[in-house]
Scaffold this motif. Structure first.
Motif, PDB file in Angstrom:
ATOM      1  N   LEU A  25       0.827  -1.212   0.000  1.00  0.00           N
ATOM      2  CA  LEU A  25       0.000   0.000   0.000  1.00  0.00           C
ATOM      3  C   LEU A  25       0.859   1.259   0.000  1.00  0.00           C
ATOM      4  O   LEU A  25       0.557   2.234  -0.698  1.00  0.00           O
ATOM      5  CB  LEU A  25      -0.924  -0.002   1.223  1.00  0.00           C
ATOM      6  CG  LEU A  25      -2.012  -1.075   1.275  1.00  0.00           C
ATOM      7  CD1 LEU A  25      -2.751  -1.004   2.605  1.00  0.00           C
ATOM      8  CD2 LEU A  25      -2.983  -0.914   0.116  1.00  0.00           C
ATOM      9  N   VAL A  26       1.924   1.254   0.777  1.00  0.00           N
ATOM     10  CA  VAL A  26       2.782   2.435   0.921  1.00  0.00           C
ATOM     11  C   VAL A  26       3.438   2.816  -0.400  1.00  0.00           C
ATOM     12  O   VAL A  26       3.749   3.995  -0.641  1.00  0.00           O
ATOM     13  CB  VAL A  26       3.828   2.176   2.030  1.00  0.00           C
ATOM     14  CG1 VAL A  26       4.992   3.160   1.955  1.00  0.00           C
ATOM     15  CG2 VAL A  26       3.158   2.261   3.399  1.00  0.00           C
ATOM     16  N   LEU A  27       3.650   1.854  -1.293  1.00  0.00           N
ATOM     17  CA  LEU A  27       4.287   2.149  -2.574  1.00  0.00           C
ATOM     18  C   LEU A  27       3.416   3.011  -3.485  1.00  0.00           C
ATOM     19  O   LEU A  27       3.923   3.605  -4.443  1.00  0.00           O
ATOM     20  CB  LEU A  27       4.662   0.844  -3.287  1.00  0.00           C
ATOM     21  CG  LEU A  27       5.848   0.099  -2.675  1.00  0.00           C
ATOM     22  CD1 LEU A  27       6.019  -1.258  -3.333  1.00  0.00           C
ATOM     23  CD2 LEU A  27       7.125   0.918  -2.803  1.00  0.00           C
ATOM     24  N   ASP A  28       2.140   3.107  -3.198  1.00  0.00           N
ATOM     25  CA  ASP A  28       1.249   3.975  -3.976  1.00  0.00           C
ATOM     26  C   ASP A  28       1.604   5.435  -3.694  1.00  0.00           C
ATOM     27  O   ASP A  28       1.446   5.915  -2.576  1.00  0.00           O
ATOM     28  CB  ASP A  28      -0.204   3.706  -3.596  1.00  0.00           C
ATOM     29  CG  ASP A  28      -1.191   4.534  -4.409  1.00  0.00           C
ATOM     30  OD1 ASP A  28      -0.784   5.187  -5.399  1.00  0.00           O
ATOM     31  OD2 ASP A  28      -2.386   4.531  -4.054  1.00  0.00           O
ATOM     32  N   GLY A  29       2.130   6.139  -4.703  1.00  0.00           N
ATOM     33  CA  GLY A  29       2.496   7.538  -4.540  1.00  0.00           C
ATOM     34  C   GLY A  29       3.832   7.755  -3.857  1.00  0.00           C
ATOM     35  O   GLY A  29       4.133   8.879  -3.436  1.00  0.00           O
ATOM     36  N   THR A  30       4.661   6.730  -3.758  1.00  0.00           N
ATOM     37  CA  THR A  30       5.950   6.878  -3.084  1.00  0.00           C
ATOM     38  C   THR A  30       6.834   7.920  -3.764  1.00  0.00           C
ATOM     39  O   THR A  30       6.818   8.053  -4.997  1.00  0.00           O
ATOM     40  CB  THR A  30       6.698   5.528  -3.020  1.00  0.00           C
ATOM     41  OG1 THR A  30       7.940   5.721  -2.337  1.00  0.00           O
ATOM     42  CG2 THR A  30       6.977   4.979  -4.403  1.00  0.00           C
ATOM     43  N   LEU A  31       7.607   8.631  -2.963  1.00  0.00           N
ATOM     44  CA  LEU A  31       8.576   9.593  -3.475  1.00  0.00           C
ATOM     45  C   LEU A  31       9.989   9.017  -3.490  1.00  0.00           C
ATOM     46  O   LEU A  31      10.922   9.703  -3.913  1.00  0.00           O
ATOM     47  CB  LEU A  31       8.555  10.860  -2.615  1.00  0.00           C
ATOM     48  CG  LEU A  31       7.228  11.639  -2.591  1.00  0.00           C
ATOM     49  CD1 LEU A  31       7.339  12.841  -1.644  1.00  0.00           C
ATOM     50  CD2 LEU A  31       6.830  12.083  -3.978  1.00  0.00           C
ATOM     51  N   ASP A  32      10.150   7.782  -3.047  1.00  0.00           N
ATOM     52  CA  ASP A  32      11.464   7.167  -2.952  1.00  0.00           C
ATOM     53  C   ASP A  32      11.927   6.695  -4.328  1.00  0.00           C
ATOM     54  O   ASP A  32      11.237   5.915  -4.999  1.00  0.00           O
ATOM     55  CB  ASP A  32      11.404   5.983  -1.983  1.00  0.00           C
ATOM     56  CG  ASP A  32      12.751   5.317  -1.810  1.00  0.00           C
ATOM     57  OD1 ASP A  32      13.527   5.785  -0.958  1.00  0.00           O
ATOM     58  OD2 ASP A  32      13.034   4.356  -2.544  1.00  0.00           O
ATOM     59  N   ALA A  33      13.110   7.145  -4.744  1.00  0.00           N
ATOM     60  CA  ALA A  33      13.590   6.842  -6.097  1.00  0.00           C
ATOM     61  C   ALA A  33      13.847   5.359  -6.299  1.00  0.00           C
ATOM     62  O   ALA A  33      13.570   4.813  -7.378  1.00  0.00           O
ATOM     63  CB  ALA A  33      14.862   7.639  -6.380  1.00  0.00           C
ATOM     64  N   HIS A  34      14.398   4.675  -5.304  1.00  0.00           N
ATOM     65  CA  HIS A  34      14.630   3.237  -5.447  1.00  0.00           C
ATOM     66  C   HIS A  34      13.313   2.488  -5.642  1.00  0.00           C
ATOM     67  O   HIS A  34      13.213   1.597  -6.496  1.00  0.00           O
ATOM     68  CB  HIS A  34      15.360   2.682  -4.219  1.00  0.00           C
ATOM     69  CG  HIS A  34      16.794   3.080  -4.126  1.00  0.00           C
ATOM     70  ND1 HIS A  34      17.196   4.273  -3.543  1.00  0.00           N
ATOM     71  CD2 HIS A  34      17.927   2.453  -4.545  1.00  0.00           C
ATOM     72  CE1 HIS A  34      18.519   4.357  -3.607  1.00  0.00           C
ATOM     73  NE2 HIS A  34      18.986   3.272  -4.209  1.00  0.00           N
ATOM     74  N   SER A  35      12.310   2.864  -4.855  1.00  0.00           N
ATOM     75  CA  SER A  35      11.010   2.203  -4.991  1.00  0.00           C
ATOM     76  C   SER A  35      10.370   2.507  -6.335  1.00  0.00           C
ATOM     77  O   SER A  35       9.767   1.626  -6.968  1.00  0.00           O
ATOM     78  CB  SER A  35      10.076   2.642  -3.853  1.00  0.00           C
ATOM     79  OG  SER A  35      10.554   2.200  -2.598  1.00  0.00           O
ATOM     80  N   ARG A  36      10.497   3.738  -6.779  1.00  0.00           N
ATOM     81  CA  ARG A  36       9.928   4.104  -8.073  1.00  0.00           C
ATOM     82  C   ARG A  36      10.601   3.320  -9.198  1.00  0.00           C
ATOM     83  O   ARG A  36       9.943   2.899 -10.160  1.00  0.00           O
ATOM     84  CB  ARG A  36      10.044   5.606  -8.292  1.00  0.00           C
ATOM     85  CG  ARG A  36       9.155   6.415  -7.358  1.00  0.00           C
ATOM     86  CD  ARG A  36       9.531   7.897  -7.355  1.00  0.00           C
ATOM     87  NE  ARG A  36       9.189   8.530  -8.598  1.00  0.00           N
ATOM     88  CZ  ARG A  36       8.042   9.165  -8.843  1.00  0.00           C
ATOM     89  NH1 ARG A  36       7.108   9.209  -7.893  1.00  0.00           N
ATOM     90  NH2 ARG A  36       7.804   9.750  -9.987  1.00  0.00           N
TER      91      ARG A  36
END
Length: 310
Positions: A178-189
């Motif tokens: 759920l947290v990955l929705d709209g994440t600002l973290d470049a690695h996650s993106r």
């Protein structure tokens, strides 16, 4: 392997007896390399030097977790004004260090705060990055490295949230997804360009979180009085320092200040272990998260550049 062309020698070090040779370039990680070799986080065959006339003109070093067969990171790379030697070094080392057919691990470099304001430091960064780009790497992100010190006040719990341990892997992976929705973290993106959100969450859990040797009881999920999950915080020890390894608020509860309760809870838990410091990191461009760390008393002590191969 030793290569000559004609005055340049490219090879890994023979062992701990050549650490002084490898550490001819000053760098903050130099003091850790000996212990890393003993703990099998590094291996002599992963520590390469380029020599001209016996003088080291470039070096490259890879790191892993203890026991890993292959490196997870290239975290040492230096050149002494000899870009061609640096490129040749990477070209010689990569095929022997990285398994055939796989993407090289990311490059990471610690830098002083305000590094762009110092011409010599900036030039050295630009020179290294230019060589790495020629070898196929691209800039992914610049991050803030943060530190909390004992004696820094920790606000008392607000009582808005209830904290409980993580029950099982899926308990946490569900929230990470759920947290990955709209994440600002470049690695996650970047992960989300090749994986679904749940696949990316599970990969991070398996590749990072479950490898921490510190107690799983430290991991905390925050809920509202109704029991609805708001987010999580993962305090851990990474083998070098106590860290806030991961923290997130699910989209439905963002913008309500819960990140402060989560971060304070994680900091409070680690501080209770009488640790000498707590480390954390966030992307330079993740303004909300950087502000939350600053409010919690974390000071920026370094920056970090990350480059990746595609």
């Amino acid at each position: 392997m030793t290569l000559h062309d004609p005055d340049l020698t490219l090879r890994p070090i023979s062992g701990p007896d050549e650490l002084d040779l490898f550490n001819g370039f000053p760098y903050v990680l130099n003091d850790e390399i000996g212990n890393d070799l003993a703990a099998r986080r590094r291996r002599p065959e992963w520590l390469w030097v380029a020599l001209r006339g016996g003088r080291v003109v470039a070096r490259a070093g890879w790191w892993s977790r203890p026991g890993d067969r292959h490196p997870l990171l290239i975290d040492i790379f230096d050149v002494d004004g000899d870009a061609e030697a640096g490129l040749r070094l990477l070209e010689a080392a990569l095929p022997t260090v990285v398994p055939a057919g796989t993407t090289p691990p990311a490059y990471s470099r610690h830098l002083p705060t305000g590094w762009r304001d110092y011409p010599l430091t900036r030039q050295a960064v630009d020179d290294r990055m230019a060589v790495l780009e020629r070898a196929g790497a691209k800039l992914l992100v610049e991050r803030l490295r943060l530190e909390w010190r004992p004696g820094t006040p920790i606000p008392e719990p607000t009582g808005r949230l209830t904290f409980r341990p993580v029950r099982d892997p899926d308990d946490l992976i569900d929230l990470m997804t759920l947290v990955l929705d709209g994440t600002l973290d470049a690695h996650s993106r970047e992960d989300l360009t090749r994986l679904s959100a749940r696949e990316a969450a599970r990969e991070q859990y398996e590749d990072e979180l479950e490898n921490y040797a510190s107690p799983r009881e430290w991991w905390q999920i925050a809920t509202l009085p109704t029991g609805a999950p708001v987010g999580f915080v993962i305090p851990a020890h990474n083998g070098y320092n106590p860290v806030i390894a991961y923290i997130g608020v699910v989209p439905a509860h963002r913008g309500q200040g819960h990140i402060h309760d989560l971060l304070n809870a994680g900091t409070r838990l680690l501080a209770a272990q009488n640790v000498p410091r707590i480390r954390a990191a966030t992307d330079l461009g993740n303004i909300p998260m950087a502000a939350a760390f600053a409010k919690a008393g974390y000071a920026t002590f370094e920056h970090q550049i990350t480059m990746t191969w595609q």
